[in-house]
Design a protein around this motif. Structure first.
Motif, PDB file in Angstrom:
ATOM      1  N   PHE A  52       0.804  -1.014   0.043  1.00  0.00           N
ATOM      2  CA  PHE A  52       0.040   0.168  -0.028  1.00  0.00           C
ATOM      3  C   PHE A  52       0.722   1.159  -0.033  1.00  0.00           C
ATOM      4  N   PRO A  53       1.170   1.856  -1.198  1.00  0.00           N
ATOM      5  CA  PRO A  53       1.918   3.061  -1.068  1.00  0.00           C
ATOM      6  C   PRO A  53       1.034   4.147  -0.522  1.00  0.00           C
ATOM      7  N   VAL A  54       1.570   4.872   0.500  1.00  0.00           N
ATOM      8  CA  VAL A  54       0.752   5.690   1.033  1.00  0.00           C
ATOM      9  C   VAL A  54       1.667   6.857   1.489  1.00  0.00           C
ATOM     10  N   ALA A  55       2.717   7.282   0.794  1.00  0.00           N
ATOM     11  CA  ALA A  55       3.718   8.137   1.158  1.00  0.00           C
ATOM     12  C   ALA A  55       3.543   9.638   0.657  1.00  0.00           C
ATOM     13  N   GLY A  56       2.488   9.633  -0.181  1.00  0.00           N
ATOM     14  CA  GLY A  56       2.231  10.935  -1.102  1.00  0.00           C
ATOM     15  C   GLY A  56       1.917  11.939  -0.160  1.00  0.00           C
ATOM     16  N   LEU A  57       2.136  13.115  -0.832  1.00  0.00           N
ATOM     17  CA  LEU A  57       2.057  14.602  -0.020  1.00  0.00           C
ATOM     18  C   LEU A  57       0.441  14.726   0.273  1.00  0.00           C
ATOM     19  N   GLY A  58      -0.164  14.140  -0.498  1.00  0.00           N
ATOM     20  CA  GLY A  58      -1.937  14.784  -0.708  1.00  0.00           C
ATOM     21  C   GLY A  58      -2.177  16.221  -0.700  1.00  0.00           C
ATOM     22  N   THR A  59      -1.596  16.805  -1.724  1.00  0.00           N
ATOM     23  CA  THR A  59      -1.634  18.259  -1.697  1.00  0.00           C
ATOM     24  C   THR A  59      -2.946  18.850  -2.137  1.00  0.00           C
ATOM     25  N   ARG A  60      -3.640  17.904  -2.736  1.00  0.00           N
ATOM     26  CA  ARG A  60      -5.063  18.356  -3.330  1.00  0.00           C
ATOM     27  C   ARG A  60      -5.859  18.521  -2.133  1.00  0.00           C
ATOM     28  N   PHE A  61      -5.706  17.865  -0.765  1.00  0.00           N
ATOM     29  CA  PHE A  61      -6.396  17.973   0.164  1.00  0.00           C
ATOM     30  C   PHE A  61      -5.805  18.912   1.255  1.00  0.00           C
ATOM     31  N   PRO A  88      -3.180  12.266   7.449  1.00  0.00           N
ATOM     32  CA  PRO A  88      -2.763  11.625   6.221  1.00  0.00           C
ATOM     33  C   PRO A  88      -4.097  11.444   5.297  1.00  0.00           C
ATOM     34  N   LYS A  89      -3.751  11.559   3.873  1.00  0.00           N
ATOM     35  CA  LYS A  89      -4.928  11.391   3.074  1.00  0.00           C
ATOM     36  C   LYS A  89      -5.737  10.041   3.280  1.00  0.00           C
ATOM     37  N   GLU A  90      -5.017   9.317   3.657  1.00  0.00           N
ATOM     38  CA  GLU A  90      -5.427   7.635   3.525  1.00  0.00           C
ATOM     39  C   GLU A  90      -6.572   7.750   4.936  1.00  0.00           C
ATOM     40  N   ARG A 101       9.338   3.272   5.752  1.00  0.00           N
ATOM     41  CA  ARG A 101       9.358   4.823   5.344  1.00  0.00           C
ATOM     42  C   ARG A 101      10.058   5.201   3.948  1.00  0.00           C
ATOM     43  N   GLN A 102       9.468   5.945   3.333  1.00  0.00           N
ATOM     44  CA  GLN A 102       9.848   6.575   2.086  1.00  0.00           C
ATOM     45  C   GLN A 102      10.389   8.073   2.529  1.00  0.00           C
ATOM     46  N   ASP A 103      11.807   8.288   2.397  1.00  0.00           N
ATOM     47  CA  ASP A 103      12.345   9.500   2.918  1.00  0.00           C
ATOM     48  C   ASP A 103      11.682  10.723   1.979  1.00  0.00           C
ATOM     49  N   GLN A 104      11.704  10.559   0.739  1.00  0.00           N
ATOM     50  CA  GLN A 104      11.151  11.798  -0.242  1.00  0.00           C
ATOM     51  C   GLN A 104      10.102  11.296  -1.319  1.00  0.00           C
ATOM     52  N   PRO A 105       9.117  12.138  -1.242  1.00  0.00           N
ATOM     53  CA  PRO A 105       8.134  11.624  -2.308  1.00  0.00           C
ATOM     54  C   PRO A 105       8.612  11.517  -3.773  1.00  0.00           C
ATOM     55  N   ARG A 106       9.384  10.387  -4.160  1.00  0.00           N
ATOM     56  CA  ARG A 106      10.131  10.309  -5.461  1.00  0.00           C
ATOM     57  C   ARG A 106       9.255   9.583  -6.390  1.00  0.00           C
ATOM     58  N   GLY A 107       7.958   9.577  -6.136  1.00  0.00           N
ATOM     59  CA  GLY A 107       7.230   8.575  -7.033  1.00  0.00           C
ATOM     60  C   GLY A 107       6.614   7.559  -6.651  1.00  0.00           C
ATOM     61  N   LEU A 108       5.491   6.799  -7.334  1.00  0.00           N
ATOM     62  CA  LEU A 108       4.660   5.659  -7.045  1.00  0.00           C
ATOM     63  C   LEU A 108       6.005   4.538  -7.316  1.00  0.00           C
ATOM     64  N   HIS A 115       9.029   4.542  -6.989  1.00  0.00           N
ATOM     65  CA  HIS A 115      10.188   4.542  -5.863  1.00  0.00           C
ATOM     66  C   HIS A 115       9.548   4.007  -4.876  1.00  0.00           C
ATOM     67  N   ALA A 116       8.225   4.267  -4.303  1.00  0.00           N
ATOM     68  CA  ALA A 116       7.610   3.694  -3.149  1.00  0.00           C
ATOM     69  C   ALA A 116       7.394   2.201  -3.494  1.00  0.00           C
ATOM     70  N   VAL A 117       7.125   1.724  -4.554  1.00  0.00           N
ATOM     71  CA  VAL A 117       6.895   0.186  -4.707  1.00  0.00           C
ATOM     72  C   VAL A 117       8.551  -0.416  -4.432  1.00  0.00           C
ATOM     73  N   PRO A 170      -4.946   3.274  -1.874  1.00  0.00           N
ATOM     74  CA  PRO A 170      -6.176   3.489  -1.479  1.00  0.00           C
ATOM     75  C   PRO A 170      -7.018   4.712  -1.772  1.00  0.00           C
ATOM     76  N   ASP A 171      -6.260   5.591  -2.521  1.00  0.00           N
ATOM     77  CA  ASP A 171      -7.207   6.724  -3.000  1.00  0.00           C
ATOM     78  C   ASP A 171      -8.095   6.339  -4.121  1.00  0.00           C
ATOM     79  N   ASP A 172      -7.823   5.134  -4.907  1.00  0.00           N
ATOM     80  CA  ASP A 172      -8.596   4.918  -5.780  1.00  0.00           C
ATOM     81  C   ASP A 172      -9.451   3.725  -5.075  1.00  0.00           C
TER      82      ASP A 172
HETATM   83  P1  UTP Z   1      -0.594  10.760  -6.250  1.00  0.00           P
HETATM   84  O1  UTP Z   1      -0.406  10.946  -7.483  1.00  0.00           O
HETATM   85  O2  UTP Z   1      -2.226  10.913  -5.718  1.00  0.00           O
HETATM   86  O3  UTP Z   1      -0.100  11.801  -5.246  1.00  0.00           O
HETATM   87  O4  UTP Z   1      -0.216   9.627  -5.766  1.00  0.00           O
HETATM   88  P2  UTP Z   1      -0.179  12.106  -3.555  1.00  0.00           P
HETATM   89  O5  UTP Z   1       1.063  12.922  -3.224  1.00  0.00           O
HETATM   90  O6  UTP Z   1      -0.757  11.204  -3.059  1.00  0.00           O
HETATM   91  O7  UTP Z   1      -1.446  13.241  -3.797  1.00  0.00           O
HETATM   92  P3  UTP Z   1      -1.434  14.910  -4.596  1.00  0.00           P
HETATM   93  O8  UTP Z   1      -1.345  14.670  -5.929  1.00  0.00           O
HETATM   94  O9  UTP Z   1      -0.274  15.778  -3.838  1.00  0.00           O
HETATM   95  O10 UTP Z   1      -2.625  15.439  -3.993  1.00  0.00           O
HETATM   96  C1  UTP Z   1      -0.771   8.084  -5.774  1.00  0.00           C
HETATM   97  C2  UTP Z   1      -0.439   6.917  -4.956  1.00  0.00           C
HETATM   98  O11 UTP Z   1       1.089   6.895  -4.940  1.00  0.00           O
HETATM   99  C3  UTP Z   1       1.595   7.156  -3.317  1.00  0.00           C
HETATM  100  C4  UTP Z   1       0.354   8.036  -2.810  1.00  0.00           C
HETATM  101  O12 UTP Z   1       0.405   7.971  -1.397  1.00  0.00           O
HETATM  102  C5  UTP Z   1      -0.838   7.672  -3.624  1.00  0.00           C
HETATM  103  O13 UTP Z   1      -1.340   6.394  -2.744  1.00  0.00           O
HETATM  104  N1  UTP Z   1       2.883   7.676  -3.651  1.00  0.00           N
HETATM  105  C6  UTP Z   1       3.111   8.780  -4.444  1.00  0.00           C
HETATM  106  C7  UTP Z   1       3.859   7.175  -2.765  1.00  0.00           C
HETATM  107  O14 UTP Z   1       3.570   6.516  -1.856  1.00  0.00           O
HETATM  108  N2  UTP Z   1       5.069   7.957  -2.750  1.00  0.00           N
HETATM  109  C8  UTP Z   1       5.386   8.820  -3.953  1.00  0.00           C
HETATM  110  O15 UTP Z   1       6.508   9.413  -3.567  1.00  0.00           O
HETATM  111  C9  UTP Z   1       4.320   9.482  -4.667  1.00  0.00           C
END
Ligand code: UTP
Length: 295
Positions: free
Chosen positions: A9-18, A26-28, A104-111, A113-115, A132-134
């Motif tokens: 479950f990659p849940v390290a994103g910033l969730g900036t849209r919320f 956390p968005k999740e 832990r993912q140190d930096q949000p370097r993309g899905l 990278h998380a996987v 989880p956001d889908d």
């Molecule tokens: P999103 O593209 O929705 O990015 O990531 P985000 O940061 O969660 O949200 P916004 O765009 O800033 O609002 C899709 C999925 O990939 C995970 C997110 O947690 C989400 O489940 N993700 C994304 C990571 O785990 N690490 C990353 O570096 C990027």
């Protein structure tokens, strides 16, 4: 046939849209009606036979880890006060000891990278990935449907759905070789193509069953769209060796990573609840009438 035992479950994103909500939550953990998004994803995974749950988290996501802890004092209090419904609700969060892990993912370097960070926890076996956001509303969980289909196809499998051509640049999109029922054999995948160059309108949504060879691809891959390490690119690079099948799941998907999708899902899931439905329908009808009167 390989049993799919592990899910990432990659849940390290910033969730900036919320923002500002996601400044401290956390968005999740945002609730659809009364259950956080992560609960829907974990339930879907459990229904598909998943036994090990690997979360890729980040700083500020502590609430997610706490959510699955046993709340002994709270349980005792609820029991003492005869709050059986509340106790049952709490029971949904209980997971067998030793089945959860957090990386832990140190930096949000993309899905991608998380996987990649989950490699050691996954080991050398096919595994599932759930975003989880889908949120997918389906009579039988989307991942369970995929696990059944994957037993026939093997290789990499991605959940897909048809989207309007104007929206292809928000998704990974399949270049389809041939289709049979719910299955589409891919000859390629492109991340976020412009509508005029998209190879199809069959878009990838957040459920995957992947072969461990994807980790080798992620290890040598550079950044893709948006400067992030893209999972789509790694799957695409492995296509000739492992094969990629798009699976058109039966169900309705809500993009709860966007405010619009989240609000729509909230309405649909509230209407699903027998105890809320009648009053909520009445409210929505009255609301619509008053809006029409103003227009
Ligand atoms: P999103 O593209 O929705 O990015 O990531 P985000 O940061 O969660 O949200 P916004 O765009 O800033 O609002 C899709 C999925 O990939 C995970 C997110 O947690 C989400 O489940 N993700 C994304 C990571 O785990 N690490 C990353 O570096 C990027």
């Amino acid at each position: 046939m390989t049993h799919i035992r592990k899910a990432v479950f990659p849940v390290a994103g910033l969730g900036t849209r919320f923002l500002p909500a996601t400044k401290s939550v956390p968005k999740e953990m945002l609730p659809l009606v009364d259950r956080p998004l992560i609960q829907y994803a974990v339930d879907e995974a459990r229904q598909a036979g998943i036994e090990e749950f690997i979360f890729v988290t980040a700083a500020g996501k502590g609430a997610l880890e706490d959510y699955f802890d046993t709340a002994a004092a709270l349980e005792l209090r609820l029991k003492k006060n005869g709050k059986t419904a509340a106790l049952a609700a709490l029971g949904q969060t209980r997971m067998p000891e030793g089945t959860l892990s957090f990386i832990r993912q140190d930096q949000p370097r993309g899905l991608g990278h998380a996987v990649k960070l989950a490699q050691r926890a996954v080991g050398n076996e096919p595994f599932a990935v759930l975003l989880p956001d889908d949120v997918i509303r389906a009579p039988r969980g989307a991942l369970a449907q995929m696990v059944d289909a994957h037993a026939q196809t093997g290789g990499h499998m991605v959940a897909t759905m048809d989207v309007p051509r104007a929206q292809t640049s928000s998704y990974g999109v399949l270049d389809v070789d041939h289709q049979r029922g719910q299955l589409a054999t891919a000859r390629g995948m492109v991340e976020k193509p412009r509508p005029d160059v998209a190879p199809s309108t069959l878009a990838v949504v957040g459920r995957y069953i992947l072969q461990p060879s994807v980790f080798d691809r992620l290890a040598v891959q550079g950044p893709g769209a948006g400067g992030e390490l893209q999972l789509t690119d790694a799957i695409n690079a492995d296509l000739a060796d492992a094969g990629v099948t798009g699976f058109r799941f039966a169900g309705e998907r809500f993009d709860c990573g966007s405010i619009q999708g989240f609000v729509q899902a909230t309405t649909v899931y509230a209407l699903d609840r027998p105890e809320l439905r009648l009053d909520y329908e009445k409210f929505l009808r009255a609301r619509q009438e008053s809006l029409q009167a103003v227009a």
